[in-house]
Enzyme design. Sequence first.
Site, PDB file in Angstrom:
ATOM      1  N   LYS A  51      35.487  44.433  38.989  1.00 30.69           N
ATOM      2  CA  LYS A  51      36.780  44.956  39.456  1.00 30.69           C
ATOM      3  C   LYS A  51      36.965  46.396  38.973  1.00 30.69           C
ATOM      4  O   LYS A  51      37.367  47.280  39.728  1.00 30.69           O
ATOM      5  CB  LYS A  51      37.925  44.062  38.955  1.00 30.69           C
ATOM      6  CG  LYS A  51      37.976  42.709  39.668  1.00 30.69           C
ATOM      7  CD  LYS A  51      38.927  41.721  39.005  1.00 30.69           C
ATOM      8  CE  LYS A  51      38.831  40.355  39.680  1.00 30.69           C
ATOM      9  NZ  LYS A  51      39.674  39.326  39.056  1.00 30.69           N
ATOM     10  N   GLN A  95      43.033  37.908  33.859  1.00 33.88           N
ATOM     11  CA  GLN A  95      41.908  37.100  34.349  1.00 33.88           C
ATOM     12  C   GLN A  95      42.038  35.652  33.879  1.00 33.88           C
ATOM     13  O   GLN A  95      42.318  35.389  32.704  1.00 33.88           O
ATOM     14  CB  GLN A  95      40.581  37.713  33.867  1.00 33.88           C
ATOM     15  CG  GLN A  95      39.338  37.092  34.482  1.00 33.88           C
ATOM     16  CD  GLN A  95      39.205  37.346  35.991  1.00 33.88           C
ATOM     17  OE1 GLN A  95      39.762  38.293  36.536  1.00 33.88           O
ATOM     18  NE2 GLN A  95      38.468  36.486  36.668  1.00 33.88           N
ATOM     19  N   ASP A 118      47.430  40.073  42.098  1.00 32.19           N
ATOM     20  CA  ASP A 118      46.680  38.821  42.300  1.00 32.19           C
ATOM     21  C   ASP A 118      47.425  37.893  43.261  1.00 32.19           C
ATOM     22  O   ASP A 118      46.854  36.923  43.761  1.00 32.19           O
ATOM     23  CB  ASP A 118      46.516  38.072  40.966  1.00 32.19           C
ATOM     24  CG  ASP A 118      45.123  38.236  40.378  1.00 32.19           C
ATOM     25  OD1 ASP A 118      44.177  38.459  41.147  1.00 32.19           O
ATOM     26  OD2 ASP A 118      44.998  38.125  39.148  1.00 32.19           O
TER      27      ASP A 118
END
Length: 292
Positions: A51, A95, A118
Amino acid sequence: MLLDGKYVSEKLKGEIAGGAAKILAETGRKPHLVAVLVGHDGGSETYVASKIKNCEQVGFKSSLVRYENDVTEDELLQKVAELNADADIDGIIVQLPLPKHIDPEKVTEKIDYRKDVDGFHPVNLGRMQRNLPSFIPATPFGITLMLKEYNIETSGKHCVVVGRSNIVGSPISILMARNTYPGNCTVTICHSRTPDIKNFTLQADILIVAIGKKNFITADMVKEGVVVVDVGMNRETSTVTKSGFKLYGDVDFENVAPKASWITPVPGGVGLMTIIGLLRNTLASANKEVYK
Ligand code: GUN
């Protein structure tokens, strides 16, 4: 034929880089993504590194906040609050998975939904379900971009989703049923309590598999002409690859591909598109496209 994540992601990255360059020219700043990583899980390390690397490639600023496994829930929530309040930050991701002593729901809800690139916050999930502007979870978003790129017909088709996770199965089933393109499918969700999954997968015009089991879908489970989207990211140690790992999907590609009209490979399919979903959300946040 191949739904080629490498080709599509490179093309879309070019467009995203153009968007970032425009913001830089107009405002003097870059879209800024912050990733929070707890512990040293091999998969998470790889995904977060990817990412960050992709942010650099498209001209975004990125920051990595790291904690050891023993970080307390309070410390993590405090950091999220700090990142929420920082006007230089457009997107925040924490994460997953998190260590057992930290409640992922608490952390997800703490993130300001206007920076939740997200798309995991209940506000974004609820707005997505109602077809209102929202951040769409990165993997489902990436899948829709892939289907769009190849003009895959979805209206009136039977889409069978295998897996009901919060991250993939559940949101992609909502997207595929929405009155949009891609969408307008009749959707069936199969999961660990579904008896005789093959009975359902054989009916699929579009089969989306996110169950986390190598070679779960075999050739006898699909019909001729099916469109297969394989979300599997099953990492196994390998003595052959440079990284020491090899990635396997949830679909027995070798034997399913000859029956499929379209299929995503692993690697080189959905994984690359997930990053595109995240970058697109971060760019949209920097442009205040979803929330003012
Ligand atoms: N873990 C697996 N997939 C994801 C994702 O898309 N976002 C975050 N934050 N964690 C993940």
